[in-house]
Design an enzyme around this catalytic site. Sequence first.
Site, mmCIF file in Angstrom:
data_model
loop_
_atom_site.group_PDB
_atom_site.id
_atom_site.type_symbol
_atom_site.label_atom_id
_atom_site.label_comp_id
_atom_site.label_asym_id
_atom_site.label_seq_id
_atom_site.Cartn_x
_atom_site.Cartn_y
_atom_site.Cartn_z
ATOM 1 N N ASP A 172 0.828 -1.202 0.000
ATOM 2 C CA ASP A 172 0.000 0.000 0.000
ATOM 3 C C ASP A 172 0.868 1.260 0.000
ATOM 4 O O ASP A 172 0.777 2.092 0.912
ATOM 5 C CB ASP A 172 -0.947 0.028 1.207
ATOM 6 N N GLU A 182 -11.420 -2.080 -2.239
ATOM 7 C CA GLU A 182 -10.786 -1.294 -1.173
ATOM 8 C C GLU A 182 -9.676 -0.453 -1.784
ATOM 9 O O GLU A 182 -9.501 -0.416 -3.002
ATOM 10 C CB GLU A 182 -10.224 -2.233 -0.093
#
Length: 392
Positions: A52, A232
């Site tokens: 991420d 997400e």
Amino acid sequence: MHSTWLLTSLSLLLTPLVAATPSSQPAHAVSQVYDTTDRIPLPNIGHIAAHDPNIILWDNWYYLFQGGVGILIHRAQNLSGPWEDVGTVLSGPSVIHTQNRTRPWAPTTIHTNGTFYCYYTLSEHGSRNSAIGVATTTSLTGKSQDWTDHGAIIHTGNGNGSDIYPFNVSNAIDASFITDNSTGQSYLNYGSFWTDIWQVPLSDDLLSLKDPTNPDAVHLTYLPEQKQRPEEGSWMSFRDGYYYAWFSHGKCCRFQKFPGRGKEYEIRVGRSTNVRGPFEDKDGVQLLDGGGTVIYASNHGVVYAPGGLGVLPGNDSTATPDILYYHYLNTTIGFTDEDARLGWNYLKYEDGWPVVIEGNDIGNATTSNAGSVISAPGGFALTMAMSLWLYI
Ligand SMILES: *[C@@H]1O[C@H](CO)[C@@H](O)[C@H](O)[C@H]1NC(C)=O
Ligand SMILES: *[C@@H]1O[C@H](CO)[C@@H](O)[C@H](O)[C@H]1NC(C)=O
Ligand SMILES: *[C@@H]1O[C@H](CO)[C@@H](O)[C@H](O)[C@H]1NC(C)=O
Ligand SMILES: *[C@@H]1O[C@H](CO)[C@@H](O)[C@H](O)[C@H]1NC(C)=O
Ligand SMILES: *[C@@H]1O[C@H](CO)[C@@H](O)[C@H](O)[C@H]1NC(C)=O
Ligand SMILES: *[C@@H]1O[C@H](CO)[C@@H](O)[C@H](O)[C@H]1NC(C)=O
Ligand SMILES: *[C@@H]1O[C@H](CO)[C@@H](O)[C@H](O)[C@H]1NC(C)=O
Ligand SMILES: *[C@@H]1O[C@H](CO)[C@@H](O)[C@H](O)[C@H]1NC(C)=O
Ligand SMILES: *[C@@H]1O[C@H](CO)[C@@H](O)[C@H](O)[C@H]1NC(C)=O
């Protein structure tokens, strides 16, 4: 969903050509679940482990923020490294009392009005007991004492405000940020699984919700017909009149058990002229109806489950292109979160839709004749179906 259907039928079509195996094969047949397509370009290798990743360009340095004890900061003058360790955002546990306070996830950092704002997540895999907090600093020296932790903006599962809709049905992780150009209003996008991705207006100081008891949330993405809703890692970018809602779709990690081919992370997008949506994909399918044009996915049998993305805006005045960055797993290295690596590609836009460019030649992103790229799974499927037709 439409594009999923196209990809699925495409992989079945291509089976004899690329020795790929349909997703019904046993998951332990690891080498058979990779997508070997060479129609999606390889990444430019970032030369750093990152899960991420979040990158901002500041003062001619790329600053990379990522989850880890205190939220890790690295910097480099080239997205392909070398990266140097700068320090951390937090010098100790987050002031938010939920989950593991020492190891925040999935930061998104922005710079405005002389201040850096780092929006971070506290959560645990598979739990909706989550919070998004924010820390600020006026300098990126990396000494964590320079950052001030302002605590939670949103709680879900438990904590202050978690009973308020939509916090009572969503998961407060993976924050991203966008400012509406025409009004100056800023928004936080967030969400994962459960009811997928949402957007809420922020207060002018960017440290809290504009109205915590009546949050004026809009729903950005949703998979209405599935029990599992694997969307997400939202991101929002703006270019040439369109807001682009980006997200990761599929299984992100924990690949001790492999999902069927094409069910792993991939990067999707929809667009809208309104920051609040509704967003739709290239085929006209609403993101709230399971839509999302695939922009980057597993490729070459090497790159697996790319996601956790961000977009670095280009600079119109010097014609530098937007850059898509993300993490991916290298199938020859491993499949843990720690094995995730930074990758990046320049983007160009065709009819206002982003297309990933092969290689690191900036000229290939700023001319109309970029080489071997995909425009969208739909277009790709059509092209391949046509060449198969010729082949047969
Ligand atoms: C960035 O790094 C890559 C790979 O090491 C290299 O090919 C490229 O020339 C570098 N770019 C700049 C602007 O230094
Ligand atoms: C929280 O995370 C840190 C860093 O990964 C780890 O060392 C620690 O054991 C974790 N604490 C708990 C209670 O899980
Ligand atoms: C809970 O949130 C409300 C609204 O933001 C705020 O006014 C209140 O002070 C908070 N309470 C606690 C205990 O943090
Ligand atoms: C969430 O809150 C809304 C509004 O108060 C309420 O109608 C709904 O039933 C709640 N949902 C859950 C799952 O608690
Ligand atoms: C804001 O609008 C201007 C003028 O249309 C445009 O050049 C700029 O890219 C926009 N920026 C954002 C972040 O919306
Ligand atoms: C911008 O920064 C100045 C100086 O720090 C501060 O006084 C002002 O409140 C800030 N404006 C906003 C909108 O945060
Ligand atoms: C674009 O780049 C030029 C030259 O580096 C710089 O002067 C200008 O401020 C940049 N513009 C934007 C919008 O970032
Ligand atoms: C994957 O790993 C192999 C072996 O370390 C390396 O040669 C290759 O360049 C890597 N590819 C990517 C896209 O990371
Ligand atoms: C630019 O595109 C051409 C045509 O596809 C390709 O051959 C070349 O390798 C690309 N340049 C770089 C640096 O990737």
